[in-house]
Structure formats: C-alpha cells, structure tokens
Design an enzyme around this catalytic site. Sequence first.
Site, short mmCIF file in Angstrom:
data_model
loop_
_atom_site.label_atom_id
_atom_site.label_comp_id
_atom_site.label_asym_id
_atom_site.label_seq_id
_atom_site.Cartn_x
_atom_site.Cartn_y
_atom_site.Cartn_z
CE LYS A 74 12.81 -23.12 -3.43
NZ LYS A 74 12.97 -21.82 -2.78
CB SER A 118 15.58 -19.66 -2.73
OG SER A 118 14.23 -19.47 -2.35
CB SER A 123 13.18 -20.14 -6.73
OG SER A 123 13.73 -20.28 -5.45
#
Length: 472
Positions: free
Chosen positions: A74, A71, A131
Amino acid sequence: MPKQLSKLMRLFLVCFFVISCLPPWHASALENDPSVNDPPQLYSRYAYLMDIDTGQVLYSKAGDERMYPASMTKIMTIVLAIDYLHDLQQKVPITGTMLAGLAQEGASCAGFRVGDSPTVEELLYGAALPSGADASNALAVAVSGTMEDFVDLMNRKAEELGMTGTHFMNAHGLHNENHYSTARDIAVLMKYCMEHELFREIISVRRYKTGRLYSHYNGISMRSGTWYYINTGVNGGYNIPGFEGGKTGYTIPAGRCLVSAATVNGMHMVAVAGYSLGATTHVIDTRTLYSWAGTHYSQYALAYSGTRLASIQINNASPEENEIKITLPDDVVYDLPTGTQISTESDFVKEVEAPLEEGTELGSYRILVDGDTIYEMIFKAQKTYDIDDSSYYQSKMSELLGPYAFIPGAALIAFILLMIFSRMIRHAKGRSKIRTTLKERERMERKDGRGIDEAFSELSEIIPESEENKEM
C-alpha cells in the site's frame, strides 16, 4: 613410550607444515563490520536496514530473496496517489467494483461503503492507518480509471526505481503468487516515499477521522495499526526512539511484516522486517535493527562541498583562463562503524597544455575506510580551453632563449633608465648654465654699478627671446 613420542613429533611436524603453508591473514574492512562481528538477532526471515540520505545498506538478511509484501504494497499505492492526485479535496465515489471480493478474502478495510464519496485525503489516511483495501482500490481507480491500469503504473514505477525483484498484481497486497517483492526493493520504495512531505505526515499520525459520509453520519474514526504497539507508553508497547512511522502487513504466506523509518544518531533510516511469525516479532525486530544501528554506527561528514582539492595550471591559455580550481561538488557523508580508520588520496596533474579539450581527465580524489575505497570522484575538464596567441608566443620565446629569456626585458628596462638619466643630465646642465650666466652678469653689473635685480630682469628678457628665435 619412545614410539608414542615419535608419533607425537611426526603429528606436530605435519601440523606445523600445514599451518606454514596457509596464506597470511590480513586485516580488512570486515574487521570492523558490525554485521559480521556482531549481527542483530532477528525473528524475521527477511530484513533490510538502509540509510535514506546516503543510500548505505547497514544490514541485510536475505534482502534480495523473493518475499510476499502483503499490505506493505500500500505504500506504493499511497505514493502514486500523492504523485497524481494533487487536489486532496477531490471527491471519489465508492463503487461496487472497488469493494468486490474484499470481504470474501478477509481484507482489512477502512469502512467505506457504496454511495460514500470520501475525499482523496480521507482515502490516503484510510489506506495508511487501518490498512484499508477499500481505500487502496478507490485511490487506484481515481488515479488510472481502472485497477488494471493502476497495477501497470505500479510496475512501471517499480522498474523506474530499480526494484528489480518486484512484481505487483493489485493495489492492496492480498496474496497472489505473482505478487512479490524483496526486502531491498521495499526499502528502496520507502526511501522514495519518504521524499514526499505528505507521505511523511500521513504515516506519522496515530488517529484520523473522516468527515460526514453517506454510510457514516459522524464519519469514520481510524487508528494506525503501525503505531498501535510503538511508543504508546502502555504495557506491551515497544519504545523505538526516533520512530517516524511505517506500514505493517500480514497474510499467512507473507507472515507479519513492517516497513518503517526512524532517525537514530542523526542517521535517517529505513528498516524492513518480513515473514515474522510471532504476533509482534516484526515490531521487535524493527526495534532491534534501529537499536543495533545506533550502537554500532555514527554518521561522519568526511568532506564538504567546495573543499579545494587542487589547482591546475593551463600553459598557453589566456591569463583569464590559465588555471583550473578543483573543488568537491557535494558533501560526503557516511555511516561508519566505531573505530574506523579514515584516509584520503588525491592524484591530480599539476599542469596541462592548451588547447585542452572538454572531458579531459585531470585527476581523482578518494576516501578510504580501513584501506578500502568507499568514495571516488574522477574530475574532468568542464569546457575547452583554447590557445592564447600572446601567451603562446611568450612561452615559445622563453623556450627559445632558455636561461637568457630575461635579456629582452632587462634591455628595455635599461633603455628606459638610460633615457631618464640622460634627461636628468640635460636638465642639470641647463640649470648650471643659467646659474653661470647669472653670476657673470652680476659680476659685470657690479662693475657698471647696476643692481642684481636689473640684471636678472634683462636676463629674463633675453632668454625668452632666444627661445622664440629657436622656435621660429
């Protein structure tokens, strides 16, 4: 016993010979390099520590080896949305396409549902704090129209930033064999992200709540997964002074990950910890990296913008352009280990001849740390300097006359002085003549019985008359 001594002696001589043949050891910049002499002890397989302002890499552990970013991906999604979606209150309808497959893959989500129309701002916080893969996909579609086109945009941006070891396959970071990066590349990306005020604001927030949504009448409350363990003041929390925020990540192939930013000892830094297997070891490693940097490094201003380095004379140029003043264009700031020896070297020509072409090299300036050059600036002429005729001929006259070049000037000065002196003599003679005439007239008048006033009056009438006659 003598045989044993003989063997020992031969062994000693052999060792002495081997040692004497070794090259001499020289101290180098590594002598004061903390990453060599006292490296941080980390759990993570990959790590990277970089100063955002100077671009210096203070520590790297497998920093260029391929890793899965999970993640941490992102932050690219978020910064591209900031770059392209300028209306933060723009509504983005959530569709089934944006949510497809996320639940099956166990993706973390902010909680948006089909029928919701969150704002761009709400999606940015949804991607950053909890997230949310749902928020990430929604931002991707809002920017590019399709997720495939957005992934192309991500890869173009990565190439633009010099992220040579990175390839993206999605906007959220769920595992894909062809979705990879390096600790170095993630640090470079974070450096770019931190240039955006809105990004810095988003990652600094611990909690956020959306407005009313179709599926959530009271909005969605979000909590930062990054700040959950950091500077909380509760048991199990980790104190990281100067921490500014970051983005965690986790998949089984990627392990626990964290990219973050912090200011330590005046140094604005980015840290990356990748593939850490413990529940919080990625946070522990991040704390270790910042603490290690604060212990071993300080920021030094080595030179300042505008510092005069040299003045170069341009022969045969016009008086207005016969000198080039060399100054530093920018401040020179570095993070250096304690005990570092700093020195400078400069090498500039003292004078040049016109015509001087633009781009002609004039010299260089270097800053050395423990004898190794860490900064070098080559200075070149920024314009063309043409020959000035008067300066040129004056120079040639000086060359021709050599030590006698002063004679024409001295002769001119002597001539001027002579003219002034002659004028003074003539003036003095004229005044003397008048005084003599007055005395003679006075003597004669005394004989005739007339006064001096009458004589002077007559003389005044005579002199102008004679002057008028001269003019005629």
